[in-house]
Scaffold this active site. Structure first.
Site, PDB file in Angstrom:
ATOM      1  N   HIS A 126     -31.807 -37.739 -78.975  1.00 25.08           N
ATOM      2  CA  HIS A 126     -30.531 -37.636 -78.261  1.00 25.08           C
ATOM      3  C   HIS A 126     -29.575 -36.813 -79.109  1.00 25.08           C
ATOM      4  O   HIS A 126     -29.471 -37.010 -80.323  1.00 25.08           O
ATOM      5  CB  HIS A 126     -29.942 -39.033 -78.023  1.00 25.08           C
ATOM      6  CG  HIS A 126     -28.564 -39.017 -77.440  1.00 25.08           C
ATOM      7  ND1 HIS A 126     -27.434 -39.301 -78.193  1.00 25.08           N
ATOM      8  CD2 HIS A 126     -28.119 -38.755 -76.176  1.00 25.08           C
ATOM      9  CE1 HIS A 126     -26.365 -39.219 -77.419  1.00 25.08           C
ATOM     10  NE2 HIS A 126     -26.752 -38.893 -76.201  1.00 25.08           N
ATOM     11  N   HIS A 172     -21.287 -30.922 -79.072  1.00 21.42           N
ATOM     12  CA  HIS A 172     -20.962 -32.103 -78.283  1.00 21.42           C
ATOM     13  C   HIS A 172     -19.584 -31.862 -77.680  1.00 21.42           C
ATOM     14  O   HIS A 172     -18.565 -31.983 -78.363  1.00 21.42           O
ATOM     15  CB  HIS A 172     -20.982 -33.353 -79.166  1.00 21.42           C
ATOM     16  CG  HIS A 172     -21.121 -34.620 -78.394  1.00 21.42           C
ATOM     17  ND1 HIS A 172     -20.880 -35.851 -78.924  1.00 21.42           N
ATOM     18  CD2 HIS A 172     -21.474 -34.843 -77.103  1.00 21.42           C
ATOM     19  CE1 HIS A 172     -21.093 -36.782 -78.022  1.00 21.42           C
ATOM     20  NE2 HIS A 172     -21.452 -36.186 -76.902  1.00 21.42           N
TER      21      HIS A 172
END
Length: 595
Positions: A126, A172
């Site tokens: 992830h 991100h």
């Protein structure tokens, strides 16, 4: 052995003699049983391998190879522990504690690899590009390389336009993470994809791009991967291809763009960070893995339909727009299509007989879903792929209990591989199986449908199928791998071991040995029994800690082993650091018996 000196105060010192590493009484007894006049000959050793170690196919040549190998050990040459006809107790003990007597089978890749991808648990990362926490760490190709070198098979990249909107970066979104160029990540994947495993690497893309940049990504991907990029024959597939057919191939999976870090969520993360400061033992090696039973029961009567429908409604609109305007060359690259349909959980897990897809749920969504739709999830994952990812509040890159996903057939239980702690140890343990290739065939009961179209029900408590007896004899090696004051400035360490099972709720338990004071070579000689209802999904957890009366206990090593490949008999179990790196010398001598 030599003595160690510890300072207690300015005028007083304590001296301790290091204990000699000596075979436990049961090992001595077994040696007497399988030897003659203090010598274990080839035939004796072969009988021991067959009867105690349960190596039914052991031959005299195998026993001779073990004896010859001991004879080549430099540290044994100066000892009078060999005889023309065999080995003495000391050499036998050295063999039991050696790396060649490992706890897991050495069969390499032995699962059937010709089934569809949906029939396997897949080693999944992830936010694979993050070097640390989810909010402010740097983005880099280095953690991607490390993950691939460990055998991780699913790499996740969040792709965004750069500040000039003319190139693509990985970061991100909505955070302070510093970006890295997409092309750099792709080139590193190409270089390291198959260093640990020849089976396919899946790149999951969190796409936040305009169609023109999607076209640029398509060009980057095709030029970087060339012939090893797998192209689907059509936009949808009736069944996923097999890992065997995709050896040395890269496949792409993506879902619609979505903003994951809204203002409300960021505030929740900040609050959670303040609440999540760990105390005591948790600060030393990570929180204890959550209990699945408590989690599932708490959400058993929770109806998600309204909540889920509301959450996904906007995403579906984006999905339609994406397919309407997406660059055709970009769409052509997608092998595993991802998305979430309208209609809440009632329709979410419907199985389409004509095509397969990938569905993504957060750990929270999955926990709530299993309360009312457990069997539907199992049925869905027999043909389709379910990906589970950490909840947004895990800004420290911690992880969750992966068993909730695996128990329901989820193939891609996505973890922050740059994080640490007990949950990640379970992930490492699961994928030690099947030669460490990153694909583990799911148990048959998760793949089969009964005569009345019934599937496995994770909520039903099953009868005990097998019992594992574990004997923790002793441990050694800390005095070689650590400074003598590492655990305690005033005396040798006080070690204890924790042993248990991670699995379905009925099987999950941890037990603890007594604490042995002032001993670098602890000999516990304690036996534990673990009744198992679903041994196919069970992992054996092993930890060693050093008791500290005034502060938190110190970490002394850990490992996690899949029961499906655990070898019976007396075995040498190497321990690993908090970060998962194998210690050079630290290991336990243990016995495993299945009854």
């Amino acid at each position: 052995m030599s003595k160690q000196t510890y300072s207690v105060c300015f005028c007083f010192r304590r001296r301790f003699r290091l204990a000699v590493t000596e075979a436990p009484d049961e090992v001595k007894s077994l040696f007497d049983q399988y030897s003659n006049n203090g010598i274990m000959a080839v035939d004796h050793l072969r009988r021991f391998l067959i009867e105690i170690q349960k190596e039914e196919n052991a031959t005299a040549e195998d026993a001779q190879d073990i004896i010859d190998g001991l004879g080549r050990l430099h540290e044994l040459r100066h000892l009078n522990i060999f005889h023309k006809k065999g080995i003495t107790l000391e050499a036998f003990f050295k063999y039991l504690f050696s790396d060649t007597n490992a706890p897991l089978s050495s069969l390499g890749v032995h699962n059937d690899m010709t089934a569809p991808l949906s029939h396997y648990f897949i080693y999944t990362g992830h936010n694979s590009y993050l070097t640390g926490n989810q909010l402010s760490s740097a983005c880099s190709d280095v953690p991607i390389i490390h993950a691939l070198q460990k055998g991780v098979r699913v790499i996740e990249l969040d792709i965004w336009p750069n500040s000039k909107k003319d190139d693509v970066e990985v970061l991100h979104g909505g955070t302070l993470t510093t970006p890295v160029e997409l092309i750099k990540c792709l080139k590193s994947i190409r270089e390291y994809a198959f260093t640990a495993s020849e089976y396919p690497v899946v790149i999951t893309l969190e796409d936040h791009l305009t169609p023109d940049l999607q076209a640029k990504v398509a060009e980057m991907v095709t030029q970087t991967f060339g012939d090893i990029l797998f192209y689907p024959g059509s936009e949808s597939m009736e069944e996923f291809p097999s890992p065997e057919s995709l050896k040395q191939r890269i496949i792409i999976s993506t879902k619609p763009p979505k903003e994951y870090l809204e203002a409300k969520e960021i505030k929740e993360k900040e609050n959670d960070l303040q609440k999540g400061q760990t105390l005591g033992d948790e600060g030393a090696w990570g929180r204890e893995v959550s209990n699945l039973k408590d989690t599932i029961v708490a959400n058993d009567k929770h109806d998600l339909n309204e909540e889920y429908h509301h959450e996904e409604e906007d995403t579906d609109d984006v999905d339609a727009k994406l397919h309407q305007h997406a660059a055709p060359e970009y769409k052509r690259l997608i092998t595993v299509h991802a998305g979430k349909p309208k209609g809440g959980l009632h329709n979410c897990f419907k199985v389409d007989p004509d095509k397969v897809r990938r569905l993504s749920l957060s750990e929270q969504q999955l926990v709530k879903a299993v309360g009312t739709h457990g069997k539907e999830i199992v049925r869905f994952t027999q043909r389709n792929i379910l990906r589970v990812y950490p909840k947004g509040t895990r800004i420290d890159s911690s992880n969750y209990n992966p068993l909730i996903g695996w128990t329901h057939g989820a193939q891609m239980v996505a973890f922050n591989m740059q994080g640490y702690g007990r949950s990640l140890w379970l992930m490492h343990g699961m994928f030690k199986a099947n030669g460490g290739c990153g694909y583990v065939k799911k148990p048959d009961f998760l793949l089969k449908t009964g005569p009345d179209n019934e599937v496995f029900d994770p909520k039903v408590r099953l009868p005990v199928k097998q019992t594992l007896k574990v004997t923790v004899y002793m441990g050694e090696g800390w005095y070689r791998d650590f400074e003598h004051t590492h655990f305690d400035a005033f005396s040798p360490p006080d070690f204890y071991a924790r042993v248990g099972i991670a699995g379905v709720p009925a099987d999950t338990i941890m037990k603890k040995t007594k604490t042995l004071e002032d001993n670098w070579v602890p000999t516990w000689n304690e036996e534990f029994e673990f009744p198992l209802t679903v041994p196919e999904l069970a992992l054996l957890r092993i930890e060693v800690h050093e008791y500290d009366m005034s502060e938190k206990d110190d970490f002394g090593g850990q490992t996690c082993l899949p029961l499906s490949e655990l070898r019976s008999g007396i075995r040498s179990v190497p321990l690993h650091s908090h970060e998962g790196k194998k210690y050079e010398s630290v290991k336990l001598l243990m016995r495993f018996e299945f009854v």
